[in-house]
Write a protein that holds these residues in place. Structure first.
Motif, mmCIF file in Angstrom:
data_model
loop_
_atom_site.group_PDB
_atom_site.id
_atom_site.type_symbol
_atom_site.label_atom_id
_atom_site.label_comp_id
_atom_site.label_asym_id
_atom_site.label_seq_id
_atom_site.Cartn_x
_atom_site.Cartn_y
_atom_site.Cartn_z
ATOM 1 N N TYR A 4 0.823 -1.015 -0.253
ATOM 2 C CA TYR A 4 0.097 -0.032 -0.079
ATOM 3 C C TYR A 4 0.747 1.092 0.619
ATOM 4 C CZ TYR A 4 -3.685 -3.682 1.795
ATOM 5 O OH TYR A 4 -4.398 -4.647 1.873
ATOM 6 N N ASP A 5 0.796 2.770 -0.798
ATOM 7 C CA ASP A 5 1.050 3.458 -0.289
ATOM 8 C C ASP A 5 1.049 4.377 0.734
ATOM 9 O OD1 ASP A 5 1.918 3.655 -3.075
ATOM 10 O OD2 ASP A 5 0.124 4.161 -4.507
ATOM 11 N N ALA A 6 -0.573 4.293 1.478
ATOM 12 C CA ALA A 6 -0.694 4.529 2.857
ATOM 13 C C ALA A 6 -1.596 3.383 3.314
ATOM 14 C CB ALA A 6 -1.402 5.536 2.309
ATOM 15 N N ILE A 7 -2.317 4.217 4.329
ATOM 16 C CA ILE A 7 -3.549 3.064 5.414
ATOM 17 C C ILE A 7 -4.110 3.762 5.865
ATOM 18 C CG2 ILE A 7 -3.985 1.096 6.026
ATOM 19 C CD1 ILE A 7 -1.665 -0.220 6.229
ATOM 20 N N HIS A 8 -5.909 4.472 5.890
ATOM 21 C CA HIS A 8 -6.470 5.083 6.615
ATOM 22 C C HIS A 8 -7.743 4.235 7.559
ATOM 23 C CE1 HIS A 8 -9.894 8.464 5.624
ATOM 24 N NE2 HIS A 8 -9.528 8.354 7.142
ATOM 25 N N MET A 9 -7.081 4.283 8.416
ATOM 26 C CA MET A 9 -8.104 3.811 9.120
ATOM 27 C C MET A 9 -9.402 4.716 10.585
ATOM 28 S SD MET A 9 -6.762 1.559 13.219
ATOM 29 C CE MET A 9 -6.188 3.260 14.255
ATOM 30 N N HIS A 10 -10.130 4.369 10.058
ATOM 31 C CA HIS A 10 -11.524 4.857 10.460
ATOM 32 C C HIS A 10 -11.972 4.453 12.053
ATOM 33 C CE1 HIS A 10 -14.586 7.585 10.812
ATOM 34 N NE2 HIS A 10 -15.369 7.603 10.511
ATOM 35 N N VAL A 11 -11.878 5.535 12.910
ATOM 36 C CA VAL A 11 -12.914 4.649 14.251
ATOM 37 C C VAL A 11 -11.753 3.621 14.951
ATOM 38 C CG1 VAL A 11 -14.934 3.570 15.019
ATOM 39 C CG2 VAL A 11 -15.160 5.674 13.277
ATOM 40 N N PHE A 12 -11.937 2.150 14.334
ATOM 41 C CA PHE A 12 -10.779 1.516 14.914
ATOM 42 C C PHE A 12 -9.851 1.637 15.393
ATOM 43 C CE2 PHE A 12 -13.790 -0.434 10.901
ATOM 44 C CZ PHE A 12 -14.330 -1.229 12.095
ATOM 45 N N SER A 13 -9.189 0.589 16.818
ATOM 46 C CA SER A 13 -8.111 0.703 17.434
ATOM 47 C C SER A 13 -7.397 -0.470 16.629
ATOM 48 C CB SER A 13 -8.009 0.910 18.999
ATOM 49 O OG SER A 13 -9.176 2.173 19.144
ATOM 50 N N ALA A 14 -6.042 -0.141 16.737
ATOM 51 C CA ALA A 14 -5.108 -1.149 16.428
ATOM 52 C C ALA A 14 -4.077 -0.603 15.995
ATOM 53 C CB ALA A 14 -5.218 -1.448 14.296
ATOM 54 N N ARG A 15 -3.266 -1.888 16.363
ATOM 55 C CA ARG A 15 -1.363 -2.344 16.340
ATOM 56 C C ARG A 15 -1.043 -3.058 14.808
ATOM 57 N NH1 ARG A 15 2.802 -5.937 19.643
ATOM 58 N NH2 ARG A 15 4.643 -5.233 18.117
ATOM 59 N N PHE A 16 -0.539 -2.298 14.535
ATOM 60 C CA PHE A 16 0.668 -2.811 12.800
ATOM 61 C C PHE A 16 1.994 -3.512 12.951
ATOM 62 C CE2 PHE A 16 -2.966 0.104 11.804
ATOM 63 C CZ PHE A 16 -3.612 -0.067 10.343
ATOM 64 N N LEU A 17 1.944 -4.088 13.300
ATOM 65 C CA LEU A 17 2.498 -5.184 13.595
ATOM 66 C C LEU A 17 4.168 -5.141 12.825
ATOM 67 C CD1 LEU A 17 1.424 -9.379 14.723
ATOM 68 C CD2 LEU A 17 1.482 -6.696 16.248
ATOM 69 N N ASN A 18 3.981 -4.931 11.293
ATOM 70 C CA ASN A 18 4.725 -4.219 10.379
ATOM 71 C C ASN A 18 4.257 -3.282 9.344
ATOM 72 O OD1 ASN A 18 7.621 -4.358 8.879
ATOM 73 N ND2 ASN A 18 5.235 -5.460 7.036
ATOM 74 N N LEU A 19 4.739 -2.348 9.650
ATOM 75 C CA LEU A 19 4.143 -0.724 9.136
ATOM 76 C C LEU A 19 5.104 0.311 7.964
ATOM 77 C CD1 LEU A 19 1.473 0.161 8.469
ATOM 78 C CD2 LEU A 19 1.740 2.053 10.037
ATOM 79 N N PRO A 20 4.762 -0.551 6.712
ATOM 80 C CA PRO A 20 6.244 -0.162 5.637
ATOM 81 C C PRO A 20 5.895 1.050 4.808
ATOM 82 C CG PRO A 20 5.002 -2.005 5.098
ATOM 83 C CD PRO A 20 4.390 -1.834 5.959
ATOM 84 N N CYS A 21 4.661 1.657 5.282
ATOM 85 C CA CYS A 21 3.884 3.151 4.808
ATOM 86 C C CYS A 21 2.908 3.604 5.913
ATOM 87 C CB CYS A 21 2.359 2.638 4.060
ATOM 88 S SG CYS A 21 1.645 1.530 4.327
ATOM 89 N N PRO A 22 3.226 5.383 5.598
ATOM 90 C CA PRO A 22 1.800 5.900 6.807
ATOM 91 C C PRO A 22 0.530 5.620 6.381
ATOM 92 C CG PRO A 22 2.757 6.986 3.834
ATOM 93 C CD PRO A 22 3.067 5.552 4.168
ATOM 94 N N LEU A 23 0.343 5.544 8.192
ATOM 95 C CA LEU A 23 -0.811 5.500 8.847
ATOM 96 C C LEU A 23 -1.364 6.559 8.720
ATOM 97 C CD1 LEU A 23 -2.786 3.368 9.887
ATOM 98 C CD2 LEU A 23 -1.613 4.293 12.059
ATOM 99 N N ILE A 24 -3.135 7.053 8.589
ATOM 100 C CA ILE A 24 -3.929 7.499 8.369
ATOM 101 C C ILE A 24 -5.108 7.385 9.464
ATOM 102 C CG2 ILE A 24 -5.025 9.519 6.867
ATOM 103 C CD1 ILE A 24 -3.541 8.709 4.966
ATOM 104 N N VAL A 25 -5.296 8.704 10.353
ATOM 105 C CA VAL A 25 -6.725 7.808 10.940
ATOM 106 C C VAL A 25 -7.316 8.961 11.256
ATOM 107 C CG1 VAL A 25 -6.867 7.626 13.477
ATOM 108 C CG2 VAL A 25 -5.238 6.683 12.356
ATOM 109 N N SER A 26 -8.761 8.718 11.026
ATOM 110 C CA SER A 26 -9.795 9.877 10.835
ATOM 111 C C SER A 26 -10.362 9.753 12.017
ATOM 112 C CB SER A 26 -10.467 9.938 9.435
ATOM 113 O OG SER A 26 -10.714 8.481 9.683
ATOM 114 N N ASN A 27 -11.623 10.386 12.794
ATOM 115 C CA ASN A 27 -12.375 10.224 13.434
ATOM 116 C C ASN A 27 -13.242 11.771 13.483
ATOM 117 O OD1 ASN A 27 -14.246 9.289 15.632
ATOM 118 N ND2 ASN A 27 -12.298 8.372 17.346
ATOM 119 N N ALA A 28 -14.273 11.487 14.293
ATOM 120 C CA ALA A 28 -15.368 12.538 14.408
ATOM 121 C C ALA A 28 -15.479 13.032 15.393
ATOM 122 C CB ALA A 28 -16.409 12.834 13.589
ATOM 123 N N ALA A 29 -15.732 11.981 16.960
ATOM 124 C CA ALA A 29 -15.793 12.354 17.999
ATOM 125 C C ALA A 29 -14.983 11.131 19.273
ATOM 126 C CB ALA A 29 -17.393 11.688 18.132
ATOM 127 N N ALA A 30 -14.585 11.446 20.294
ATOM 128 C CA ALA A 30 -13.877 10.518 21.234
ATOM 129 C C ALA A 30 -14.838 9.337 21.236
ATOM 130 C CB ALA A 30 -13.646 11.701 22.492
#
Length: 334
Positions: free
Chosen positions: A43-69
């Motif tokens: 992947y060129d990038a990964i976009h994660m919305h709402v979920f919580s996750a750990r990437f054991l191997n992450l060779p690309c940028p991670l983008i995280v989005s949300n609208a509320a805590a």
């Protein structure tokens, strides 16, 4: 994998199994942490919305989005006591640090860029020190454009859509509508999406039609366009799509002052705002929006706000720009 890595991941899996049992028992926040590994050059990038996750191997940028805590959903959506909610927030942050998990609302160790759907939530991220302001892009949810409905010469139909009637403060609306009917006996209220809480006879005598859940196409194409005013006095939300759907059709909005809701209606320019849980003020706003001239004005304002801020043509370039900034910065080393 080395023997040490195998032992480490085995221990991590075992510990997380115990944590997830605690989640199922409702001792912690309910949502589990997820664990992924990403192949190089996948992947060129990964976009994660709402979920919580750990990437054991992450060779690309991670983008995280949300609208509320996450905690808002518990204290305001599930009626947890504030003290309990605050404690669980601290526990969630601690678990994120322990397992190196990107906890969407509280701890983002592998995140290159954050996307906040509202200015309210961007400010919240910054105040908490979760991400710096320069690493957060403000990109709201968006919808394709629709045609605005023509204003009614005598507006009278108020609408409300919610699956969770109590959290969205449907009871406040029922109280408010009693005041509305005093001023406008011809006004009607259509409630869609939740099981009826009044008998059919009682609802009819109060000018209320109660429709349980319907297919989305029916709601958007047949029911929503019939509303002259959309009332949404919510007590918990991030950036609700249903308000965008109403605005995209030029339906005037009467909403609450909960968090980012005033922001959505441009702080009163594209809709009227009342305090959460205040039926009298909500009724005043609905009655004002049932005035033909006022209704026509806010119909145009709601549609204009949608087109200039929430439409796909406006938002998609901003989302693409956020992706490009993340890809340019690269993955976070962790």
């Amino acid at each position: 994998a080395t023997k040490q890595n195998v032992i480490s991941e085995t221990s991590l899996t075992a510990a997380n199994y115990i944590v997830n049992r605690m989640r199922r028992a409702r001792w912690l926040f309910w949502e589990p942490h997820r664990f992924f590994s990403v192949r190089p050059n996948e992947y060129d990038a990964i976009h994660m919305h709402v979920f919580s996750a750990r990437f054991l191997n992450l060779p690309c940028p991670l983008i995280v989005s949300n609208a509320a805590a996450q905690g808002f959903a518990y204290t305001q959506g599930r009626n947890y006591a504030m003290r309990r909610g605050n404690l669980l927030e601290r526990v969630e942050t601690m678990l994120g640090r322990l397992f190196k998990v990107n906890v969407n609302s509280y701890y983002l160790p592998q995140t290159t860029r954050g996307i906040a759907m509202t200015q309210f939530f961007k400010d919240w991220y910054v105040r908490r020190g979760i991400l710096p302001s320069e690493a957060i892009d403000l990109v709201p949810f968006y919808l394709p454009s629709s045609s605005p409905k023509p204003p009614s010469p005598r507006p009278s139909k108020v609408g409300f859509v919610a699956v969770d009637f109590l959290v969205k403060r449907g009871n406040t609306l029922l109280q408010a509508f009693e005041f509305v009917r005093t001023g406008r006996p011809d006004a009607t209220l259509t409630i869609v999406g939740s099981p009826p809480r009044l008998s059919e006879a009682n609802a009819c005598s109060r000018g209320i039609e109660w429709i349980p859940r319907v297919p989305r196409e029916t709601l958007l194409n047949d029911i929503l366009p019939s509303f002259d005013v959309f009332a949404y006095p919510t007590g918990f939300d991030g950036q609700p799509f249903v308000i965008l759907e109403a605005m995209s059709r030029g339906i005037p909005i009467a909403t609450s002052d909960y968090q980012a809701l005033p922001e959505m209606v441009d702080y009163g320019k594209a809709g009227l705002i009342s305090p959460v849980g205040d039926p009298r003020k909500l009724a005043d706003n609905i009655l004002h929006l049932l005035n033909p001239e006022v209704n026509a004005h806010y119909s145009r304002a709601a549609y204009s706000r949608f087109e200039s801020y929430f439409s796909a043509d406006i938002v998609r370039p901003n989302l693409l720009n956020s992706y490009e900034k993340a890809i340019s910065a690269g993955a976070v080393t962790n």
